[in-house]
Design a protein around this motif. Sequence first.
Motif, PDB file in Angstrom:
ATOM      1  N   ASN A   4       0.807  -1.212   0.000  1.00  0.00           N
ATOM      2  CA  ASN A   4       0.000   0.000   0.000  1.00  0.00           C
ATOM      3  C   ASN A   4       0.850   1.276   0.000  1.00  0.00           C
ATOM      4  O   ASN A   4       0.318   2.378  -0.050  1.00  0.00           O
ATOM      5  N   GLY A   5       2.176   1.094   0.081  1.00  0.00           N
ATOM      6  CA  GLY A   5       3.055   2.273   0.084  1.00  0.00           C
ATOM      7  C   GLY A   5       2.906   3.126   1.325  1.00  0.00           C
ATOM      8  O   GLY A   5       2.992   4.338   1.279  1.00  0.00           O
ATOM      9  N   VAL A   6       2.664   2.487   2.477  1.00  0.00           N
ATOM     10  CA  VAL A   6       2.412   3.230   3.708  1.00  0.00           C
ATOM     11  C   VAL A   6       3.586   4.128   4.062  1.00  0.00           C
ATOM     12  O   VAL A   6       3.425   5.265   4.455  1.00  0.00           O
ATOM     13  N   ASP A   7       4.812   3.609   3.890  1.00  0.00           N
ATOM     14  CA  ASP A   7       5.969   4.411   4.270  1.00  0.00           C
ATOM     15  C   ASP A   7       6.260   5.520   3.270  1.00  0.00           C
ATOM     16  O   ASP A   7       6.897   6.514   3.601  1.00  0.00           O
ATOM     17  N   GLU A   8       5.808   5.384   2.061  1.00  0.00           N
ATOM     18  CA  GLU A   8       6.080   6.390   1.050  1.00  0.00           C
ATOM     19  C   GLU A   8       5.377   7.713   1.341  1.00  0.00           C
ATOM     20  O   GLU A   8       5.789   8.762   0.868  1.00  0.00           O
ATOM     21  N   GLN A   9       4.312   7.668   2.148  1.00  0.00           N
ATOM     22  CA  GLN A   9       3.590   8.899   2.452  1.00  0.00           C
ATOM     23  C   GLN A   9       4.482   9.920   3.138  1.00  0.00           C
ATOM     24  O   GLN A   9       4.258  11.118   3.035  1.00  0.00           O
ATOM     25  N   ASP A  30      -5.349   9.023  -1.743  1.00  0.00           N
ATOM     26  CA  ASP A  30      -4.108   8.341  -2.096  1.00  0.00           C
ATOM     27  C   ASP A  30      -4.263   6.827  -2.014  1.00  0.00           C
ATOM     28  O   ASP A  30      -3.561   6.097  -2.713  1.00  0.00           O
ATOM     29  N   TYR A  31      -5.144   6.370  -1.133  1.00  0.00           N
ATOM     30  CA  TYR A  31      -5.269   4.920  -0.970  1.00  0.00           C
ATOM     31  C   TYR A  31      -6.716   4.415  -1.024  1.00  0.00           C
ATOM     32  O   TYR A  31      -6.959   3.223  -0.956  1.00  0.00           O
ATOM     33  N   ILE A  32      -7.672   5.339  -1.139  1.00  0.00           N
ATOM     34  CA  ILE A  32      -9.070   4.951  -1.352  1.00  0.00           C
ATOM     35  C   ILE A  32      -9.522   5.583  -2.657  1.00  0.00           C
ATOM     36  O   ILE A  32      -9.624   6.821  -2.759  1.00  0.00           O
ATOM     37  N   LEU A  33      -9.779   4.759  -3.662  1.00  0.00           N
ATOM     38  CA  LEU A  33     -10.096   5.271  -4.988  1.00  0.00           C
ATOM     39  C   LEU A  33     -11.555   5.697  -5.088  1.00  0.00           C
ATOM     40  O   LEU A  33     -12.421   5.197  -4.371  1.00  0.00           O
ATOM     41  N   ASP A  34     -11.805   6.648  -6.003  1.00  0.00           N
ATOM     42  CA  ASP A  34     -13.168   7.073  -6.364  1.00  0.00           C
ATOM     43  C   ASP A  34     -13.965   7.577  -5.163  1.00  0.00           C
ATOM     44  O   ASP A  34     -15.165   7.292  -5.023  1.00  0.00           O
ATOM     45  N   LEU A  35     -13.304   8.327  -4.289  1.00  0.00           N
ATOM     46  CA  LEU A  35     -14.024   8.921  -3.163  1.00  0.00           C
ATOM     47  C   LEU A  35     -14.931  10.045  -3.653  1.00  0.00           C
ATOM     48  O   LEU A  35     -14.498  10.924  -4.419  1.00  0.00           O
ATOM     49  N   PRO A  36     -16.180  10.077  -3.232  1.00  0.00           N
ATOM     50  CA  PRO A  36     -17.061  11.182  -3.635  1.00  0.00           C
ATOM     51  C   PRO A  36     -16.705  12.463  -2.891  1.00  0.00           C
ATOM     52  O   PRO A  36     -16.161  12.428  -1.784  1.00  0.00           O
ATOM     53  N   THR A  37     -16.986  13.595  -3.485  1.00  0.00           N
ATOM     54  CA  THR A  37     -16.783  14.888  -2.841  1.00  0.00           C
ATOM     55  C   THR A  37     -18.124  15.602  -2.708  1.00  0.00           C
ATOM     56  O   THR A  37     -19.092  15.272  -3.405  1.00  0.00           O
ATOM     57  N   TYR A  38     -18.142  16.605  -1.817  1.00  0.00           N
ATOM     58  CA  TYR A  38     -19.384  17.328  -1.539  1.00  0.00           C
ATOM     59  C   TYR A  38     -19.064  18.816  -1.449  1.00  0.00           C
ATOM     60  O   TYR A  38     -17.944  19.204  -1.107  1.00  0.00           O
ATOM     61  N   PRO A  39     -20.039  19.668  -1.763  1.00  0.00           N
ATOM     62  CA  PRO A  39     -19.801  21.116  -1.622  1.00  0.00           C
ATOM     63  C   PRO A  39     -19.523  21.466  -0.164  1.00  0.00           C
ATOM     64  O   PRO A  39     -20.126  20.906   0.751  1.00  0.00           O
ATOM     65  N   ARG A 206      -4.264   3.494   7.440  1.00  0.00           N
ATOM     66  CA  ARG A 206      -4.051   3.404   5.998  1.00  0.00           C
ATOM     67  C   ARG A 206      -3.849   1.951   5.571  1.00  0.00           C
ATOM     68  O   ARG A 206      -4.351   1.529   4.516  1.00  0.00           O
ATOM     69  N   ARG A 207      -3.124   1.188   6.363  1.00  0.00           N
ATOM     70  CA  ARG A 207      -2.904  -0.212   6.025  1.00  0.00           C
ATOM     71  C   ARG A 207      -4.220  -0.976   5.943  1.00  0.00           C
ATOM     72  O   ARG A 207      -4.392  -1.849   5.082  1.00  0.00           O
ATOM     73  N   ARG A 208      -5.153  -0.610   6.811  1.00  0.00           N
ATOM     74  CA  ARG A 208      -6.456  -1.265   6.804  1.00  0.00           C
ATOM     75  C   ARG A 208      -7.404  -0.689   5.755  1.00  0.00           C
ATOM     76  O   ARG A 208      -8.514  -1.213   5.568  1.00  0.00           O
ATOM     77  N   GLY A 209      -6.988   0.412   5.106  1.00  0.00           N
ATOM     78  CA  GLY A 209      -7.821   1.010   4.067  1.00  0.00           C
ATOM     79  C   GLY A 209      -9.049   1.716   4.603  1.00  0.00           C
ATOM     80  O   GLY A 209     -10.079   1.782   3.916  1.00  0.00           O
ATOM     81  N   LEU A 210      -8.965   2.280   5.809  1.00  0.00           N
ATOM     82  CA  LEU A 210     -10.123   2.926   6.429  1.00  0.00           C
ATOM     83  C   LEU A 210     -10.229   4.390   6.007  1.00  0.00           C
ATOM     84  O   LEU A 210      -9.220   5.078   5.859  1.00  0.00           O
TER      85      LEU A 210
END
Length: 490
Positions: A4-9, A30-39, A206-210
């Motif tokens: 997951n590239g945890v150390d690269e952060q 960076d580690y959760i793809l396609d996150l929605p955004t809101y105004p 981040r490792r758990r993808g939360l």
Amino acid sequence: MDSNGVDEQEMKLVQGAAGYVLEDVPHLSDYILDLPTYPNPLQSNPAYSVVRQYFVDEDDTVPQKIVVHKDSPRGTHFRRAGPRQKVYFKPADVRACIVTCGGLCPGLNTVIREIVCGLHYMYGVTEVLGVNCGFSGFYSKNTVTLTPKDVSDIHKRGGTMLGTSRGGHDTSKIVDNIQDREINQVYIIGGDGTQKGASAIYKEIRRRGLKVAVAGIPKTIDNDIPVIDKSFGFDTAVEEAQRAINAAHVEATSVENGIGLVKLMGRYSGFIAMYATLASRDVDCCLIPESPFYLEGKGGLYEFIAKRLRENGHMVIVVAEGAGQDLVAESIEQQDASGNKLLKDVGLWMSLKIKEHFAKQRKMDITLKYIGTFCPLPNFNSSYLRFLKYECDWVHVSDPTYMIRAIPANASDNVYSTLLAQSAVHGAMAGYTGFISGLVNGRHTYIPFNRITEKQNKVVITDRMWARMLSSTNQPSFMNPPNGATEGAN
């Protein structure tokens, strides 16, 4: 480094022209793809309708080094803090928590208050938990609900309403609890040790993808966190230290050959002692951990004390708690729960050594007042204790070492703490994580954890500020001790 590239952060760098380097902070995307955004809810917040350009541009950065030459590269930058037009959390879905760790510091309650009020009034967040008594409160299920009403006047009190502790960091248990409680924003207030723990929590999340944003607010009364301009509570600490110095000055000037000795906080960094000395102008000698000193011989402390007493008839000495530790009597090395070395009481030791020296010389009778509590060193024998108790003059007030950290923040620190808290809230809502909010060159920024945990900020004794202090006190620099002048306690 895992997949997951945890150390690269910790090395998220953006290169630009003319040597520009942005040391960026991680983002949930960076580690959760396609996150929605809101105004951003601030767009419809009536309190901010008068602000013409309230949102921060995504490309805004702040330089770490503000003084450059015409041919200098642009250097290191940090992402500018502030609200973004898009957020990554629906306010109704946010479940935030706040924890305070380590020692006390003026402004802690202000930071707690403004995180709660910022989330509520700016973003409409209604679920905020307070974690009691430090990191261990996560897995002991020790939490309280925080509302703006609950925190409305806590900024008027010293300490932290949530309680604090050292140690108790079990990363896996903490993240388990965060996950079980469905917390998605974590605000961690503490010093470099605490922020190392915050970094570990971020990495495990981040490792758990939360989808959990982790934001730190750096706290150290000693002002020893690097990169940032100063830490919150520092101005209050310096202001409060003036009361102790003033008491020492009154005591010293009220008798013939009076010496007032004040011990202030400063385990490894002498910023409080240096700035309090500059602000007071009543101090004749300031001793800090970064600048070694010696007692005996030409140019030593004893000689300077005698000289100043002959000139003025009185003297005030300020010593940071970490100064002169190499000279103090040897004792068993101990550490607190955070791994900090437990220091010997240099103020008490110095007061006894000065008293002994002038008693042996029999050339000058002195009256010494130590502004501190009666706290004997572990290795003192009974006769030494009798000497301490009956032959030394003492002023029994609260030890300034702790007095200055237990009071409410002053006006300056209240404003600063408010802005730090609001910056952290803006960053978390915008999806940034694994960062601390801090002031760099007068601008609020987001700084990656590793930059503030890699080293400690210390007084540079070859810098102008230290020279200003030396000029103020007219004390020697103690840089070149003669042979045999490094006297210990024996």
